[in-house]
Write an enzyme that holds these catalytic residues in place. Structure first.
Site, PDB file in Angstrom:
ATOM      1  N   ASP A  52       0.845  -1.206   0.000  1.00 27.74           N
ATOM      2  CA  ASP A  52       0.000   0.000   0.000  1.00 27.74           C
ATOM      3  C   ASP A  52       0.879   1.255   0.000  1.00 27.74           C
ATOM      4  O   ASP A  52       0.365   2.379  -0.075  1.00 27.74           O
ATOM      5  CB  ASP A  52      -1.025  -0.011   1.139  1.00 27.74           C
ATOM      6  CG  ASP A  52      -0.378  -0.105   2.510  1.00 27.74           C
ATOM      7  OD1 ASP A  52       0.855  -0.163   2.594  1.00 27.74           O
ATOM      8  OD2 ASP A  52      -1.138  -0.127   3.512  1.00 27.74           O
ATOM      9  N   SER A  53       2.206   1.071   0.015  1.00 25.74           N
ATOM     10  CA  SER A  53       3.129   2.195  -0.214  1.00 25.74           C
ATOM     11  C   SER A  53       2.866   2.808  -1.591  1.00 25.74           C
ATOM     12  O   SER A  53       3.299   3.929  -1.863  1.00 25.74           O
ATOM     13  CB  SER A  53       4.584   1.723  -0.115  1.00 25.74           C
ATOM     14  OG  SER A  53       4.786   0.567  -0.892  1.00 25.74           O
ATOM     15  N   ASP A  68      -1.040  -6.256  -0.499  1.00 26.88           N
ATOM     16  CA  ASP A  68      -1.256  -5.634   0.807  1.00 26.88           C
ATOM     17  C   ASP A  68      -2.738  -5.351   1.002  1.00 26.88           C
ATOM     18  O   ASP A  68      -3.385  -4.798   0.102  1.00 26.88           O
ATOM     19  CB  ASP A  68      -0.514  -4.280   0.815  1.00 26.88           C
ATOM     20  CG  ASP A  68       0.337  -4.095   2.046  1.00 26.88           C
ATOM     21  OD1 ASP A  68       0.240  -4.911   2.974  1.00 26.88           O
ATOM     22  OD2 ASP A  68       1.115  -3.127   2.059  1.00 26.88           O
ATOM     23  N   LYS A 102      -1.095  -9.581   2.674  1.00 28.22           N
ATOM     24  CA  LYS A 102      -0.351  -9.141   3.866  1.00 28.22           C
ATOM     25  C   LYS A 102      -1.223  -8.203   4.697  1.00 28.22           C
ATOM     26  O   LYS A 102      -1.934  -7.357   4.140  1.00 28.22           O
ATOM     27  CB  LYS A 102       0.938  -8.419   3.454  1.00 28.22           C
ATOM     28  CG  LYS A 102       1.724  -7.858   4.646  1.00 28.22           C
ATOM     29  CD  LYS A 102       3.102  -7.388   4.268  1.00 28.22           C
ATOM     30  CE  LYS A 102       3.174  -5.999   3.689  1.00 28.22           C
ATOM     31  NZ  LYS A 102       2.674  -4.935   4.581  1.00 28.22           N
ATOM     32  N   GLU A 157      -1.195  -5.811   8.514  1.00 23.51           N
ATOM     33  CA  GLU A 157      -0.403  -5.279   9.620  1.00 23.51           C
ATOM     34  C   GLU A 157      -1.101  -5.610  10.941  1.00 23.51           C
ATOM     35  O   GLU A 157      -2.304  -5.370  11.080  1.00 23.51           O
ATOM     36  CB  GLU A 157      -0.261  -3.752   9.496  1.00 23.51           C
ATOM     37  CG  GLU A 157       0.553  -3.334   8.286  1.00 23.51           C
ATOM     38  CD  GLU A 157       0.648  -1.821   8.122  1.00 23.51           C
ATOM     39  OE1 GLU A 157       0.297  -1.069   9.058  1.00 23.51           O
ATOM     40  OE2 GLU A 157       1.075  -1.389   7.038  1.00 23.51           O
ATOM     41  N   GLU A 214       9.271  -4.443  10.334  1.00 27.14           N
ATOM     42  CA  GLU A 214       9.628  -3.108   9.827  1.00 27.14           C
ATOM     43  C   GLU A 214      10.228  -2.255  10.940  1.00 27.14           C
ATOM     44  O   GLU A 214       9.624  -2.081  12.007  1.00 27.14           O
ATOM     45  CB  GLU A 214       8.386  -2.422   9.229  1.00 27.14           C
ATOM     46  CG  GLU A 214       8.729  -1.032   8.686  1.00 27.14           C
ATOM     47  CD  GLU A 214       7.732  -0.488   7.668  1.00 27.14           C
ATOM     48  OE1 GLU A 214       6.781  -1.189   7.287  1.00 27.14           O
ATOM     49  OE2 GLU A 214       7.932   0.680   7.256  1.00 27.14           O
TER      50      GLU A 214
HETATM   51  O1  KIV Z   1       3.516  -1.146   1.622  1.00 24.54           O
HETATM   52  C1  KIV Z   1       4.679  -1.540   1.641  1.00 24.54           C
HETATM   53  O2  KIV Z   1       5.493  -1.242   0.755  1.00 24.54           O
HETATM   54  C2  KIV Z   1       5.107  -2.365   2.758  1.00 24.54           C
HETATM   55  C3  KIV Z   1       6.567  -2.593   2.916  1.00 24.54           C
HETATM   56  C4  KIV Z   1       7.159  -1.397   3.544  1.00 24.54           C
HETATM   57  C5  KIV Z   1       6.871  -3.833   3.660  1.00 24.54           C
HETATM   58  O3  KIV Z   1       4.301  -2.799   3.523  1.00 24.54           O
END
Ligand code: KIV
Length: 282
Positions: free
Chosen positions: A47-48, A86, A115, A117, A184
């Site tokens: 989600d970056s 994500d 993924k 969090e 992280e």
């Molecule tokens: O969204 C992302 O790029 C991430 C990484 C920083 C692991 O979750």
């Protein structure tokens, strides 16, 4: 792990302590193709994307519809790498049933795993997704989706209590059935202890060398994203400068009439051109 077949969950788990796992974020078809050809084991559609592609100031505004589009593009570009999607903020926090529905959408878009969090506070949700047959990657330490609401982007595991809590969280995730855990911005001594205490691979970002694998944001390591430049990133290229130079060159060429050149130009069929010219003379 080099080879032609698709990287599976069991390949990733088997790589623990045998071979380091390479992970990069990817958000589009063309860069996914390049990363895949270069042998990256896992492409994380993080989600970056919200920050480095969409220009948000955090990952929080990213929604499911955006993630589905980016996940689909990466999945079409990568033949061998495992694709992890994500789950964006709000797509799993309300509870297991919505989380499973959204995880299914990312798998339908082409992901091989998702993924999330968090740890004990979402353990029921993680179990529900795993029970639905979807592999889950965990993510503890700094949690970018909510860290800005609490203490900001800070190193995690600085105190004895924090270290013990992180080890507990990793163990909870392993029991819940995740196949790997992103750590992280965690102090390297704590990372070392976590990596030894779980039998699944740990993937570090800003967490030192003792993880079983490493992940970086593609736009950071290529030197494209300029807004934030974390110390843990190693820049393998300065593409921002290369792109700027190329675009400036194009701009100058267009203004000065040097582009397009002969090799970029197309002509009519000669006979047809002759007929047309004659008609125009009449
Ligand atoms: O969204 C992302 O790029 C991430 C990484 C920083 C692991 O979750």
């Amino acid at each position: 792990m080099q080879g032609r077949t698709k990287v599976s969950v069991s390949d990733i788990v088997a790589m623990k302590r045998r071979e380091k796992i390479s992970v990069l974020t990817a958000y589009d078809y063309s860069t996914a193709q390049i990363c895949d050809r270069a042998g990256i084991d896992i492409l994380l559609v993080g989600d970056s994307v919200g920050m480095v592609v969409l220009g948000y100031t955090s990952t929080m505004p990213v929604g499911m519809q955006e993630m589905i589009i980016f996940c689909g593009a990466v999945a079409r570009g990568a033949k061998r790498a495992m694709i992890v999607g994500d789950m964006p903020f709000g797509s799993y926090q309300p509870g297991p049933s919505l989380a499973v529905e959204n995880a299914v959408q990312l798998i339908k878009a082409g992901c091989d795993a998702v993924k999330l969090e968090g740890s004990s506070e979402i353990v029921g949700t993680i179990k529900a997704i795993v029970d639905a047959g979807i592999p889950v990657m965990g993510h503890i330490g700094l949690r970018p989706q909510t860290s800005s609401l609490w203490e900001g982007y800070k190193l995690q595991g600085r105190t004895k209590e924090a270290a013990i809590k992180l080890i507990e969280e990793a163990n909870v995730l392993e029991k819940a059935g995740v196949f790997s855990i992103v750590l992280e911005m965690v102090a390297t001594e704590v990372v070392d202890a976590i990596t030894k205490s779980v039998s699944i691979p740990t993937i570090g970002i800003g967490s030192g060398p003792s993880c079983d694998g490493q992940v970086l944001v593609l736009h950071d390591m290529l030197g494209i994203y300029q807004d934030i430049q974390p110390r843990f990133v190693k820049r393998y290229a300065e593409l921002s400068k290369s792109i700027f130079d190329a675009v400036s060159g194009y701009n100058r060429d267009v203004k000065d009439g040097r582009f397009p050149e002969e090799s970029n130009t197309f002509y009519m069929n000669r006979e047809e051109l002759g007929k047309w010219k004659n008609e125009r003379k009449r």
